[in-house]
Every structure is written in structure tokens, then in C-alpha cells.
Design a protein around this motif. Structure first.
Motif, mmCIF file in Angstrom:
data_model
loop_
_atom_site.group_PDB
_atom_site.id
_atom_site.type_symbol
_atom_site.label_atom_id
_atom_site.label_comp_id
_atom_site.label_asym_id
_atom_site.label_seq_id
_atom_site.Cartn_x
_atom_site.Cartn_y
_atom_site.Cartn_z
ATOM 1 N N PHE A 53 0.811 -1.215 0.000
ATOM 2 C CA PHE A 53 0.000 0.000 0.000
ATOM 3 C C PHE A 53 0.848 1.270 0.000
ATOM 4 C CE2 PHE A 53 -2.639 -3.426 1.695
ATOM 5 C CZ PHE A 53 -3.590 -3.445 0.680
ATOM 6 N N LEU A 54 2.041 1.193 0.574
ATOM 7 C CA LEU A 54 2.981 2.312 0.463
ATOM 8 C C LEU A 54 3.409 2.478 -0.996
ATOM 9 C CD1 LEU A 54 4.932 4.478 1.572
ATOM 10 C CD2 LEU A 54 6.590 2.617 1.938
ATOM 11 N N ILE A 55 3.714 1.371 -1.645
ATOM 12 C CA ILE A 55 4.116 1.401 -3.057
ATOM 13 C C ILE A 55 2.991 1.965 -3.917
ATOM 14 C CG2 ILE A 55 4.685 -0.096 -5.022
ATOM 15 C CD1 ILE A 55 6.196 -1.886 -2.919
ATOM 16 N N ALA A 56 1.759 1.529 -3.671
ATOM 17 C CA ALA A 56 0.610 2.047 -4.423
ATOM 18 C C ALA A 56 0.421 3.542 -4.173
ATOM 19 C CB ALA A 56 -0.659 1.281 -4.050
ATOM 20 N N VAL A 61 0.686 9.181 -5.988
ATOM 21 C CA VAL A 61 1.151 10.568 -5.870
ATOM 22 C C VAL A 61 1.969 10.961 -7.103
ATOM 23 C CG1 VAL A 61 2.633 12.145 -4.557
ATOM 24 C CG2 VAL A 61 1.058 10.619 -3.352
ATOM 25 N N GLY A 62 2.891 10.095 -7.513
ATOM 26 C CA GLY A 62 3.692 10.386 -8.704
ATOM 27 C C GLY A 62 2.826 10.537 -9.939
ATOM 28 N N SER A 63 1.846 9.659 -10.082
ATOM 29 C CA SER A 63 0.980 9.684 -11.256
ATOM 30 C C SER A 63 0.103 10.935 -11.289
ATOM 31 C CB SER A 63 0.107 8.426 -11.277
ATOM 32 O OG SER A 63 -0.685 8.403 -12.427
ATOM 33 N N VAL A 64 -0.475 11.302 -10.159
ATOM 34 C CA VAL A 64 -1.343 12.489 -10.124
ATOM 35 C C VAL A 64 -0.516 13.753 -10.341
ATOM 36 C CG1 VAL A 64 -2.872 13.876 -8.669
ATOM 37 C CG2 VAL A 64 -3.173 11.396 -8.783
ATOM 38 N N LEU A 65 0.648 13.838 -9.715
ATOM 39 C CA LEU A 65 1.513 15.005 -9.956
ATOM 40 C C LEU A 65 1.959 15.056 -11.416
ATOM 41 C CD1 LEU A 65 3.659 15.127 -6.688
ATOM 42 C CD2 LEU A 65 1.749 16.623 -7.351
ATOM 43 N N GLY A 66 2.282 13.900 -11.979
ATOM 44 C CA GLY A 66 2.611 13.844 -13.407
ATOM 45 C C GLY A 66 1.427 14.237 -14.261
ATOM 46 N N GLY A 67 0.219 13.896 -13.806
ATOM 47 C CA GLY A 67 -0.996 14.317 -14.506
ATOM 48 C C GLY A 67 -1.126 15.837 -14.539
ATOM 49 N N PHE A 68 -0.758 16.478 -13.431
ATOM 50 C CA PHE A 68 -0.778 17.947 -13.413
ATOM 51 C C PHE A 68 0.254 18.511 -14.392
ATOM 52 C CE2 PHE A 68 -2.673 17.611 -9.046
ATOM 53 C CZ PHE A 68 -3.880 18.219 -9.374
ATOM 54 N N PHE A 69 1.388 17.833 -14.514
ATOM 55 C CA PHE A 69 2.379 18.265 -15.494
ATOM 56 C C PHE A 69 1.830 18.088 -16.915
ATOM 57 C CE2 PHE A 69 6.312 17.475 -18.061
ATOM 58 C CZ PHE A 69 6.763 18.783 -18.043
ATOM 59 N N GLY A 70 1.140 16.966 -17.164
ATOM 60 C CA GLY A 70 0.492 16.766 -18.461
ATOM 61 C C GLY A 70 -0.549 17.850 -18.720
ATOM 62 N N TYR A 71 -1.312 18.205 -17.703
ATOM 63 C CA TYR A 71 -2.306 19.288 -17.812
ATOM 64 C C TYR A 71 -1.591 20.592 -18.189
ATOM 65 C CZ TYR A 71 -6.406 22.106 -16.541
ATOM 66 O OH TYR A 71 -7.478 22.966 -16.563
ATOM 67 N N TYR A 72 -0.463 20.868 -17.525
ATOM 68 C CA TYR A 72 0.338 22.061 -17.814
ATOM 69 C C TYR A 72 0.833 22.045 -19.266
ATOM 70 C CZ TYR A 72 4.260 25.332 -17.720
ATOM 71 O OH TYR A 72 5.131 26.342 -18.020
ATOM 72 N N ILE A 73 1.291 20.888 -19.718
ATOM 73 C CA ILE A 73 1.734 20.768 -21.109
ATOM 74 C C ILE A 73 0.590 21.151 -22.046
ATOM 75 C CG2 ILE A 73 2.381 19.123 -22.932
ATOM 76 C CD1 ILE A 73 4.021 17.623 -20.782
ATOM 77 N N GLY A 74 -0.586 20.624 -21.780
ATOM 78 C CA GLY A 74 -1.736 20.934 -22.626
ATOM 79 C C GLY A 74 -2.145 22.387 -22.557
ATOM 80 N N ALA A 75 -2.087 22.981 -21.369
ATOM 81 C CA ALA A 75 -2.546 24.358 -21.187
ATOM 82 C C ALA A 75 -1.536 25.389 -21.677
ATOM 83 C CB ALA A 75 -2.859 24.608 -19.710
ATOM 84 N N VAL A 76 -0.251 25.145 -21.433
ATOM 85 C CA VAL A 76 0.764 26.165 -21.699
ATOM 86 C C VAL A 76 1.699 25.787 -22.854
ATOM 87 C CG1 VAL A 76 2.678 27.456 -20.658
ATOM 88 C CG2 VAL A 76 0.674 26.895 -19.287
ATOM 89 N N ALA A 140 -10.990 13.547 -10.280
ATOM 90 C CA ALA A 140 -11.124 12.377 -11.154
ATOM 91 C C ALA A 140 -9.808 11.614 -11.248
ATOM 92 C CB ALA A 140 -11.603 12.797 -12.539
ATOM 93 N N SER A 141 -8.688 12.325 -11.290
ATOM 94 C CA SER A 141 -7.376 11.676 -11.362
ATOM 95 C C SER A 141 -7.075 10.879 -10.095
ATOM 96 C CB SER A 141 -6.275 12.710 -11.580
ATOM 97 O OG SER A 141 -6.361 13.270 -12.868
ATOM 98 N N VAL A 142 -7.326 11.474 -8.943
ATOM 99 C CA VAL A 142 -7.056 10.778 -7.678
ATOM 100 C C VAL A 142 -7.927 9.522 -7.570
ATOM 101 C CG1 VAL A 142 -7.274 10.946 -5.162
ATOM 102 C CG2 VAL A 142 -6.198 12.804 -6.446
ATOM 103 N N ILE A 143 -9.202 9.634 -7.918
ATOM 104 C CA ILE A 143 -10.102 8.475 -7.843
ATOM 105 C C ILE A 143 -9.652 7.382 -8.808
ATOM 106 C CG2 ILE A 143 -12.454 7.656 -8.329
ATOM 107 C CD1 ILE A 143 -13.424 10.411 -7.268
ATOM 108 N N ALA A 144 -9.428 7.750 -10.062
ATOM 109 C CA ALA A 144 -9.090 6.758 -11.084
ATOM 110 C C ALA A 144 -7.751 6.084 -10.814
ATOM 111 C CB ALA A 144 -9.080 7.408 -12.464
ATOM 112 N N ARG A 145 -6.729 6.886 -10.598
ATOM 113 C CA ARG A 145 -5.407 6.307 -10.382
ATOM 114 C C ARG A 145 -5.356 5.562 -9.046
ATOM 115 N NH1 ARG A 145 -3.307 5.637 -15.219
ATOM 116 N NH2 ARG A 145 -1.187 6.278 -14.884
#
Length: 192
Positions: A53-56, A61-76, A140-145
Motif C-alpha cells: 500500500f505504500l508502493i501504491a 502521488v507520482g501519477s497524479v503530480l505527473g498528470g498535473f504536469f500533463g495538464y500544464y503541457i496541454g494548457a501552456v 477524477a485523477s485521484v479516484i481513477a489512479r
């Protein structure tokens, strides 16, 4: 070769840098990298089920933060980075049509892409490019991931040793199934 890769991944799972490597792969997979973090997460959990569960959580956390980076790529950075990524997945031609309807159903798109083999990075970039509400995107990202990583972690934690034996005896079959699952995500992108 598969055995060496498997043994290397299992060795990484025991190293002091394993959690950092997982975090990094989960982060970049959510924005640009084509290989999902499951490639590292699953062997790590099999090697150390007590940390499932620590690994998950680190993967989440890495995936959701990376998702925000992907969002930034799309926005900016859509024209310089986002569009080439969408071109790689064959989605650039559909962008205008897609973006008109995306915000209406964006939360569902994030949920579906976050749980399935569909490349999550496509959705993170499109969410930013279409200005999907950031709060909706985050929830949605936190729930899905979370669902994706914690269900896998729970199954491996509960049935770890038999699954490890199964994988080690059928490594070629498991690799083939993984590749087919990965390819199905790319095929899904082509037809959506």
C-alpha cells in the motif's frame, strides 16, 4: 532476456532507490512516457508485499503530480510539446472536434483513462488544452489512479506468493499478456 529484465526489476524493488524510481516513472508516464508504472510497481509489490500500500500510494502521488504536469503541457505548452505527443498517438486531427465536447464529459474521460490501459497522458494533455476545470481533473485523477493502483496492490498483497510463483513459471506468457494489454491501449486511442 526476459528473465534478466525480470530479475533486474526484482532487484530494483529491493534497492534503496526503488520508491524514487517508481515515483519518477509514475510521474513521467502521466505526461509523456509510454510505459506504465505497473512495470515497476507490480514486481516491487511481489518482492515486498508488506509494502504494497505504500508502493501504491507513491505510485498514486507520482501519477497524479505527473498528470498535473500533463495538464500544464496541454494548457501552456500545447503547440511545442502537447501536439507532438498527440500526433504520436494519432489524435491531433481530432483535437478541434474533440475539445468542443471534452469539457462536458471530461471527468468521465479522466476516470476511464486513469483506470484502463488507455494512455492516461493523452487525457492529461487534452484536459489542459481544453481547460477542463482543474478541481474536476484533480478529483477524477485521484479516484481513477487510486482505484487502479490500490486494487492491484490489494490483490498482490492478498495473493502475492502464488502470483509470484505463477509469474515466474510463466514469464513469457505474462510478458506477452502485458504487451497485448499495452498495445490494446494504443489501439483504443486510434479508434476513439
Amino acid at each position: 532476456m526476459l528473465r534478466k529484465l525480470y530479475d533486474w526489476t526484482m532487484g530494483l524493488a529491493q534497492s534503496p532507490y526503488a520508491l524514487w524510481a517508481l515515483f519518477f516513472v509514475a510521474f513521467i508516464e502521466s505526461s509523456v512516457f509510454p510505459i506504465p508504472p505497473d512495470v515497476i510497481m507490480i514486481p516491487m509489490i511481489i518482492a515486498r508485499p508488506s509494502r504494497a500500500f505504500l508502493i501504491a500510494a507513491i505510485c498514486l502521488v507520482g501519477s497524479v503530480l505527473g498528470g498535473f504536469f500533463g495538464y500544464y503541457i496541454g494548457a501552456v505548452l500545447f503547440d511545442s510539446i502537447g501536439l507532438p505527443v498527440l500526433e504520436f498517438y494519432g489524435k491531433d486531427a481530432y483535437f478541434d472536434e474533440f475539445s468542443a465536447r471534452y469539457n462536458e464529459w471530461g471527468a468521465w474521460a479522466v476516470l476511464i483513462a486513469g483506470v484502463t490501459p488507455f494512455p492516461y497522458k493523452v487525457i492529461t494533455i487534452l484536459s489542459g488544452a481544453t481547460s477542463l476545470n482543474l478541481t474536476v481533473f484533480a478529483i477524477a485523477s485521484v479516484i481513477a489512479r487510486g482505484l487502479r493502483f490500490f486494487i492491484v496492490a490489494a490483490l498482490l498483497w492478498k495473493f502475492g506468493e502464488p502470483i509470484r510463483d505463477f509469474i515466474e513459471k510463466r514469464l513469457g506468457l505474462m510478458f506477452t499478456l502485458f504487451v497485448l494489454l499495452l498495445l490494446s491501449g494504443f489501439v483504443a486511442v486510434k479508434f476513439l
